[in-house]
Design a protein around this motif. Structure first.
Motif, PDB file in Angstrom:
ATOM      1  N   GLY A 116       0.821  -1.199   0.000  1.00 12.21           N
ATOM      2  CA  GLY A 116       0.000   0.000   0.000  1.00 12.21           C
ATOM      3  C   GLY A 116       0.855   1.249   0.000  1.00 12.21           C
ATOM      4  N   ASN A 165      -9.649  -7.789   1.893  1.00 13.16           N
ATOM      5  CA  ASN A 165      -8.382  -7.346   1.306  1.00 13.16           C
ATOM      6  C   ASN A 165      -8.007  -5.897   1.610  1.00 13.16           C
ATOM      7  N   TRP A 166      -8.983  -4.999   1.595  1.00 15.27           N
ATOM      8  CA  TRP A 166      -8.663  -3.581   1.690  1.00 15.27           C
ATOM      9  C   TRP A 166      -8.914  -3.032   3.089  1.00 15.27           C
ATOM     10  N   THR A 186      -3.476   3.529   3.094  1.00 13.81           N
ATOM     11  CA  THR A 186      -4.350   2.442   2.686  1.00 13.81           C
ATOM     12  C   THR A 186      -3.497   1.268   2.229  1.00 13.81           C
ATOM     13  N   GLN A 187      -4.007   0.067   2.390  1.00 10.43           N
ATOM     14  CA  GLN A 187      -3.200  -1.098   2.031  1.00 10.43           C
ATOM     15  C   GLN A 187      -4.081  -2.267   1.582  1.00 10.43           C
ATOM     16  N   TYR A 188      -3.460  -3.114   0.788  1.00 14.17           N
ATOM     17  CA  TYR A 188      -4.124  -4.300   0.258  1.00 14.17           C
ATOM     18  C   TYR A 188      -3.472  -5.532   0.888  1.00 14.17           C
ATOM     19  N   ASN A 189      -4.312  -6.428   1.403  1.00 16.18           N
ATOM     20  CA  ASN A 189      -3.853  -7.627   2.084  1.00 16.18           C
ATOM     21  C   ASN A 189      -3.995  -8.841   1.169  1.00 16.18           C
TER      22      ASN A 189
END
Length: 270
Positions: free
Chosen positions: A45, A232-233, A266-269
């Protein structure tokens, strides 16, 4: 705390490929997971943060940086530190005890004189090299939170000194929200403080006194929150305050007694 992550970015780039061999490990036991984190193996992210600059005449620091985390069972990448877990108690009635080794780094606003060439109080100071550190850590994770201690020594032929950190993060989760308070003590020895905040005889002027640093202990308080939109987000935000030791603030090139910062990302997992 531009002192925080420019070295870390190069560390991320150089070591990302190396981490992939551990991609099938059990992330739930990873020492790369701290309270408030998801249990994802990979996280990517971006984060924007802003803080005051403790150096005289230095502008406030505003940066947008990428996030890349890897949470393998043995190897992990977290907050710009590359770690390897070497020992673990496994889950016990008293929580999980573990420990291992770390590679990290520290930079400063004075790393590149192009950055401060227009700051009148800093003109004429020599650049301060980034410091690569190797160290060990021990941690204890329970339902209440995470206690962690880290000890680092520099990996250079020059004597850039040692540092250590003791931290507790409280684990407070509420459905899609995670809120975590932290208390951190950081120690830097005389050589480390002098490297980043000292003023040599050749750098001293009528308005900038010679200064030789002493060992310092700083206190940091922080709170961060994470909201999960879906699997995910998520978004994260944090605020923090760092009280600086007199061994740092007494330097003739330092103007502030503390650091305040905010961040949002913000990040994506995966």
């Amino acid at each position: 705390m531009k002192t925080y992550s420019l070295f870390n970015l190069s560390l991320v780039s150089a070591l990302s490929c190396f981490l992939s061999f551990n991609a099938n490990a059990d992330t739930l036991s990873s020492d790369g997971i701290t309270p408030g984190d998801s249990d994802s193996k990979w996280v990517a992210g971006a984060v924007a943060f802003s803080l005051n600059n403790v150096y005289k005449d230095g502008d406030n620091i505003n940066l947008l940086l990428p996030i890349l985390e890897y949470r393998g069972d043995t190897i992990f990448l977290k907050d710009g530190e590359l770690g390897a877990k070497l020992l673990s108690s496994g889950k016990t009635d008293n929580g999980v005890f573990s420990g291992g080794v770390l590679i990290s780094g520290q930079t400063s606003y004075l790393e590149d004189d192009d950055t401060y060439e227009d700051d009148s109080a800093l003109i004429g100071l020599k650049e301060r090299d980034a410091v690569a550190d190797g160290g060990i850590y021990f941690r204890h994770k329970s339902d209440l939170g995470l206690a962690k201690v880290k000890f680092f020594g520099d990996l250079h032929s020059e004597k850039y000194g040692n540092r250590a950190e003791a931290q507790y993060i409280f684990d407070l989760n509420m459905e899609q929200w995670q809120f975590n308070q932290s208390v951190t003590l950081t120690w830097q020895d005389q050589d480390r403080v002098n490297h980043f905040y000292g003023v040599s005889q050749s750098e001293a002027t009528a308005d900038r006194a010679e200064y030789k640093g002493q060992s310092a202990i700083n206190l940091a308080l922080g709170i961060d929150g994470r909201y999960r939109f879906n699997k995910n987000w998520d978004v994260k935000a944090a605020v923090g305050y760092v009280y600086l030791d007199d061994a740092i603030t007494d330097s003739s090139i330092v103007s502030d007694d503390d650091i305040s910062f905010v961040s949002f990302g913000t990040q994506y997992n995966f």
